[in-house]
Design an enzyme around this catalytic site. Structure first.
Site, PDB file in Angstrom:
ATOM      1  N   TYR A   1       0.848  -1.181   0.000  1.00 56.74           N
ATOM      2  CA  TYR A   1       0.000   0.000   0.000  1.00 56.74           C
ATOM      3  C   TYR A   1       0.888   1.236   0.000  1.00 56.74           C
ATOM      4  O   TYR A   1       2.101   1.147   0.204  1.00 56.74           O
ATOM      5  CB  TYR A   1      -0.965   0.012   1.191  1.00 56.74           C
ATOM      6  CG  TYR A   1      -0.297  -0.272   2.507  1.00 56.74           C
ATOM      7  CD1 TYR A   1       0.275   0.749   3.260  1.00 56.74           C
ATOM      8  CD2 TYR A   1      -0.223  -1.571   3.007  1.00 56.74           C
ATOM      9  CE1 TYR A   1       0.904   0.491   4.463  1.00 56.74           C
ATOM     10  CE2 TYR A   1       0.402  -1.838   4.209  1.00 56.74           C
ATOM     11  CZ  TYR A   1       0.956  -0.807   4.930  1.00 56.74           C
ATOM     12  OH  TYR A   1       1.579  -1.066   6.111  1.00 56.74           O
TER      13      TYR A   1
ATOM     14  N   GLY B   1      12.888  15.448   2.881  1.00 57.05           N
ATOM     15  CA  GLY B   1      11.684  14.771   3.343  1.00 57.05           C
ATOM     16  C   GLY B   1      11.893  13.301   3.589  1.00 57.05           C
ATOM     17  O   GLY B   1      12.982  12.765   3.391  1.00 57.05           O
TER      18      GLY B   1
ATOM     19  N   GLU C   1      12.545  16.024   9.375  1.00 56.28           N
ATOM     20  CA  GLU C   1      13.243  15.781   8.106  1.00 56.28           C
ATOM     21  C   GLU C   1      14.041  17.000   7.656  1.00 56.28           C
ATOM     22  O   GLU C   1      15.156  16.859   7.143  1.00 56.28           O
ATOM     23  CB  GLU C   1      12.250  15.356   7.023  1.00 56.28           C
ATOM     24  CG  GLU C   1      11.681  13.969   7.229  1.00 56.28           C
ATOM     25  CD  GLU C   1      12.680  12.849   7.022  1.00 56.28           C
ATOM     26  OE1 GLU C   1      13.759  13.074   6.429  1.00 56.28           O
ATOM     27  OE2 GLU C   1      12.391  11.726   7.465  1.00 56.28           O
TER      28      GLU C   1
ATOM     29  N   GLU D   1      18.098  16.508   7.220  1.00 51.77           N
ATOM     30  CA  GLU D   1      18.689  16.547   5.886  1.00 51.77           C
ATOM     31  C   GLU D   1      19.368  17.857   5.524  1.00 51.77           C
ATOM     32  O   GLU D   1      20.158  17.894   4.582  1.00 51.77           O
ATOM     33  CB  GLU D   1      17.627  16.194   4.837  1.00 51.77           C
ATOM     34  CG  GLU D   1      17.162  14.760   4.981  1.00 51.77           C
ATOM     35  CD  GLU D   1      16.295  14.268   3.846  1.00 51.77           C
ATOM     36  OE1 GLU D   1      15.896  13.105   3.908  1.00 51.77           O
ATOM     37  OE2 GLU D   1      16.014  15.038   2.902  1.00 51.77           O
TER      38      GLU D   1
ATOM     39  N   GLU E   1      23.911  16.314  -0.454  1.00 54.87           N
ATOM     40  CA  GLU E   1      24.194  17.735  -0.615  1.00 54.87           C
ATOM     41  C   GLU E   1      22.923  18.499  -0.286  1.00 54.87           C
ATOM     42  O   GLU E   1      21.821  17.970  -0.415  1.00 54.87           O
ATOM     43  CB  GLU E   1      24.605  18.085  -2.051  1.00 54.87           C
ATOM     44  CG  GLU E   1      25.966  17.593  -2.486  1.00 54.87           C
ATOM     45  CD  GLU E   1      26.302  18.063  -3.894  1.00 54.87           C
ATOM     46  OE1 GLU E   1      26.279  19.289  -4.145  1.00 54.87           O
ATOM     47  OE2 GLU E   1      26.551  17.191  -4.743  1.00 54.87           O
TER      48      GLU E   1
END
Length: 175
Positions: A19, A52, A68, A72, A125
């Site tokens: 799913y 994300g 996130e 990141e 990056e």
């Protein structure tokens, strides 16, 4: 607590899932600049995209996007609301669904951004791009280009958050 796969076995397989997987992307726009990260993991390894990842069990959308963004990019900012929702399906060469993510793009207040920009987590990056540069590059994901085109035509319109977290008291009663 960060959701981890034990010995490579994830509760929800990312490739060929049963799913769709809920995910968020952090959108930070400052004037004519948008913050992107170069992906270090599939899908779209090496492409510039929004910071994300998946929403962990019990996590609110704003919390997931904030996490996130920090993981990141090293930046922190205040989330404003939902900017865009993407049903992202990637088929393999035989037509089977290889990846399926429902991605909620969360707009952040660029005036509240703090921290030092640096890549981390799944990103190799992190940098700011002009909106024109995003549209002209071959190494920017199609989904980001679609978002930039939408931003140019409609502006930064967002829907405020609405969370519903309930506690089950019994099979028919929630508090």
């Amino acid at each position: 607590m960060r959701w981890k796969c034990a010995r490579g076995a994830c509760p929800v397989p990312r490739e060929y899932p049963s799913y769709a997987i809920a995910a968020v992307a952090a959108v930070l726009v400052d004037g004519d600049q948008i913050l992107l990260v170069k992906r270090g993991q599939p899908p779209a390894v090496g492409k510039w995209s929004l910071p994300g990842g998946i929403v962990e069990p019990g996590e609110r959308l704003a919390e997931a996007a904030r996490r996130e963004l920090k993981e990141e990019t090293g930046l922190e900012a205040e989330p404003l609301g939902v900017l865009w929702v993407l049903n992202n399906v990637v088929l393999d060469s035989t037509g089977r669904v290889k990846y399926h993510y429902l991605i909620v793009d969360i707009l952040f207040d660029s005036g509240s951004a703090r921290g030092s920009l640096r890549a981390g987590g799944d990103a190799i990056e992190a940098r700011w791009f002009s909106l024109d540069e995003v549209l002209s590059r071959d190494d920017v994901s199609r989904t980001v280009k679609g978002l930039v085109l939408e931003l140019r035509s409609s502006g930064l319109r967002y829907v405020p958050f609405a969370d519903n977290v309930a506690r089950e008291l019994d099979a028919r009663t929630y508090l």
